[in-house]
Design an enzyme around this catalytic site. Structure first.
Site, mmCIF file in Angstrom:
data_model
loop_
_atom_site.group_PDB
_atom_site.id
_atom_site.type_symbol
_atom_site.label_atom_id
_atom_site.label_comp_id
_atom_site.label_asym_id
_atom_site.label_seq_id
_atom_site.Cartn_x
_atom_site.Cartn_y
_atom_site.Cartn_z
ATOM 1 N N MET A 101 0.842 -1.202 0.000
ATOM 2 C CA MET A 101 0.000 0.000 0.000
ATOM 3 C C MET A 101 0.880 1.256 0.000
ATOM 4 S SD MET A 101 -3.447 -0.911 2.032
ATOM 5 C CE MET A 101 -2.854 -0.632 3.685
ATOM 6 N N GLY A 102 2.157 1.087 -0.327
ATOM 7 C CA GLY A 102 3.044 2.255 -0.407
ATOM 8 C C GLY A 102 3.509 2.733 0.946
ATOM 9 N N HIS A 121 9.057 -3.490 3.557
ATOM 10 C CA HIS A 121 8.701 -3.699 2.143
ATOM 11 C C HIS A 121 9.955 -4.008 1.317
ATOM 12 C CE1 HIS A 121 5.503 -0.637 3.378
ATOM 13 N NE2 HIS A 121 4.783 -1.682 3.028
ATOM 14 N N GLY A 131 4.788 -10.384 4.182
ATOM 15 C CA GLY A 131 5.530 -10.287 5.433
ATOM 16 C C GLY A 131 4.825 -11.006 6.580
ATOM 17 N N GLN A 132 5.620 -11.620 7.446
ATOM 18 C CA GLN A 132 5.074 -12.235 8.669
ATOM 19 C C GLN A 132 4.434 -11.184 9.571
ATOM 20 O OE1 GLN A 132 7.820 -14.620 11.168
ATOM 21 N NE2 GLN A 132 6.609 -13.869 12.903
ATOM 22 N N LYS A 133 4.794 -9.933 9.380
ATOM 23 C CA LYS A 133 4.195 -8.831 10.155
ATOM 24 C C LYS A 133 2.667 -8.951 10.120
ATOM 25 C CE LYS A 133 3.483 -4.648 11.764
ATOM 26 N NZ LYS A 133 2.693 -3.880 10.860
ATOM 27 N N MET A 164 8.464 -2.461 11.943
ATOM 28 C CA MET A 164 8.266 -1.363 10.983
ATOM 29 C C MET A 164 6.866 -1.429 10.397
ATOM 30 S SD MET A 164 11.763 -0.758 9.005
ATOM 31 C CE MET A 164 13.289 -0.559 9.911
ATOM 32 N N SER A 165 6.262 -0.267 10.221
ATOM 33 C CA SER A 165 4.914 -0.173 9.679
ATOM 34 C C SER A 165 4.721 1.225 9.110
ATOM 35 C CB SER A 165 3.892 -0.404 10.799
ATOM 36 O OG SER A 165 2.611 0.041 10.389
HETATM 37 P P1 AMP Z 1 1.435 -2.975 3.469
HETATM 38 O O1 AMP Z 1 1.981 -1.917 2.554
HETATM 39 O O2 AMP Z 1 1.384 -2.579 4.898
HETATM 40 O O3 AMP Z 1 0.146 -3.567 2.947
HETATM 41 O O4 AMP Z 1 2.484 -4.169 3.431
HETATM 42 C C1 AMP Z 1 2.897 -4.759 2.219
HETATM 43 C C2 AMP Z 1 3.666 -6.009 2.533
HETATM 44 O O5 AMP Z 1 4.813 -5.702 3.327
HETATM 45 C C3 AMP Z 1 2.847 -7.031 3.349
HETATM 46 O O6 AMP Z 1 3.119 -8.337 2.876
HETATM 47 C C4 AMP Z 1 3.371 -6.823 4.749
HETATM 48 O O7 AMP Z 1 3.242 -7.958 5.573
HETATM 49 C C5 AMP Z 1 4.828 -6.522 4.469
HETATM 50 N N1 AMP Z 1 5.406 -5.808 5.626
HETATM 51 C C6 AMP Z 1 4.916 -4.696 6.235
HETATM 52 N N2 AMP Z 1 5.686 -4.367 7.295
HETATM 53 C C7 AMP Z 1 6.685 -5.295 7.357
HETATM 54 C C8 AMP Z 1 7.785 -5.513 8.247
HETATM 55 N N3 AMP Z 1 8.030 -4.710 9.284
HETATM 56 N N4 AMP Z 1 8.592 -6.573 8.017
HETATM 57 C C9 AMP Z 1 8.357 -7.405 6.965
HETATM 58 N N5 AMP Z 1 7.337 -7.251 6.096
HETATM 59 C C10 AMP Z 1 6.504 -6.216 6.287
#
Ligand code: AMP
Length: 287
Positions: A30-31, A37, A147-149, A184-185
């Site tokens: 989602m950027g 990421h 990600g396992q997150k 990280m988020s």
């Molecule tokens: P998002 O942009 O939040 O939808 O995340 C996109 C991808 O990145 C998803 O598969 C998440 O699980 C992964 N992701 C987000 N944060 C982390 C992190 N801290 N470590 C590893 N992967 C992540």
């Protein structure tokens, strides 16, 4: 690096790559990109001939009153970061491109979506599985990286991919953390200085659980209780859920055996953060 906004153009490019015999690695996001990421992108870069990443803040996975409108968007920065790790194509469609007027089709996975974040965010996984299916159909990846997150999301997507014969191999990558342990988020950007400090309760409570398991504690209720007490001591934090579940089927584990997922969601002010650890009983015979 190419940036593509049109579905028809993205499909044509993927077909072209396939005709050239090139494997496609795919990282949906989602950027508001960060090292989490980028770790998925680096792995995908190493394992595939071409690397496609999507940037799309998907409205159907946000509930009413959630942060769809305020979710951080920063295409200029994302473009640089993605180029830096060797992304070949960014697919960044508009909302109307993905959900034109009259759109009416959704994908739902039963069971796995009912607990944890599924309970706290009704409709969330329906939005995730729908958009990921659409993205898989457009990009046609050989391998897709998650990600396992977002552990529940990753295994829901694994299940859906198998059930619907979607094709790509699903690879789940470890959680990337800040030096002090905060996962990280993109949502960490919402936190004030005080809230950023308070947010450490998530990783601290998981550390506590890990310590208890290391000392031989096997009662999931006792572990959850201790984690909840630790979080309660942080005035800026409010627990959404704490779960100890079997890592395969996400059913509650009262007595801990085999591999478990310890997962939690905590609100720090208006920001909802999640984190988890996987823990495997060293005496377990389960692989
Ligand atoms: P998002 O942009 O939040 O939808 O995340 C996109 C991808 O990145 C998803 O598969 C998440 O699980 C992964 N992701 C987000 N944060 C982390 C992190 N801290 N470590 C590893 N992967 C992540």
């Amino acid at each position: 690096m190419e940036i593509i906004a049109r579905i028809s153009r993205m499909q044509a490019r993927s077909q072209q790559l396939k005709r050239e015999g090139k494997s496609i690695g795919f990282v949906p996001t989602m950027g508001a990109l960060h090292e989490g990421h980028l770790s998925l992108m680096r792995r995908a870069r190493a394992e595939n001939d071409s690397l496609i990443s999507s940037i799309f803040v998907n409205p159907t996975q946000f509930g009413p009153g959630e942060d769809y409108k305020t979710y951080p968007r920063n295409m200029d920065q994302d473009r640089k970061l993605a180029a830096g790790v060797g992304v070949d194509i960014i697919f960044a469609p508009s909302v109307t491109e993905m959900y034109p007027e009259g759109y009416a089709t959704y994908i739902e996975v039963d069971g796995l979506t009912e607990g944890l974040c599924g309970r706290a965010r009704p409709g969330h996984f329906r939005g995730v599985t729908t958009v990921v299916t659409k993205l898989f159909n457009i990009v046609r990846p050989d391998r897709a990286y998650f990600g396992q997150k977002d552990y529940q999301q990753a295994i829901v997507i694994k299940r859906m991919t198998a059930d619907l014969h979607l094709g790509p191999e699903i690879i789940i990558m470890p959680i990337i953390r800040e030096p002090d342990g905060l996962a990280m988020s993109s949502r960490n950007r919402y936190l004030s200085k005080e809230q950023r400090q308070a947010a450490l309760v998530l990783s601290h409570s998981l550390k506590k659980a890990e310590e208890m398991l290391g000392r031989g504690e096997r009662d999931g209720e006792i572990i959850k209780d201790q984690m909840a007490q630790l979080i309660q001591q942080e005035p800026l934090a409010e627990t959404d859920y704490i779960s100890v579940v079997d890592s395969d089927d996400l059913t509650e584990s009262t007595e801990i055996k085999g591999q478990v997922l310890i997962a939690l969601a905590v609100r720090i002010g208006r920001t909802r953060l999640i984190d988890n650890i996987l823990w495997k009983d060293p005496n377990s015979t389960k692989i």
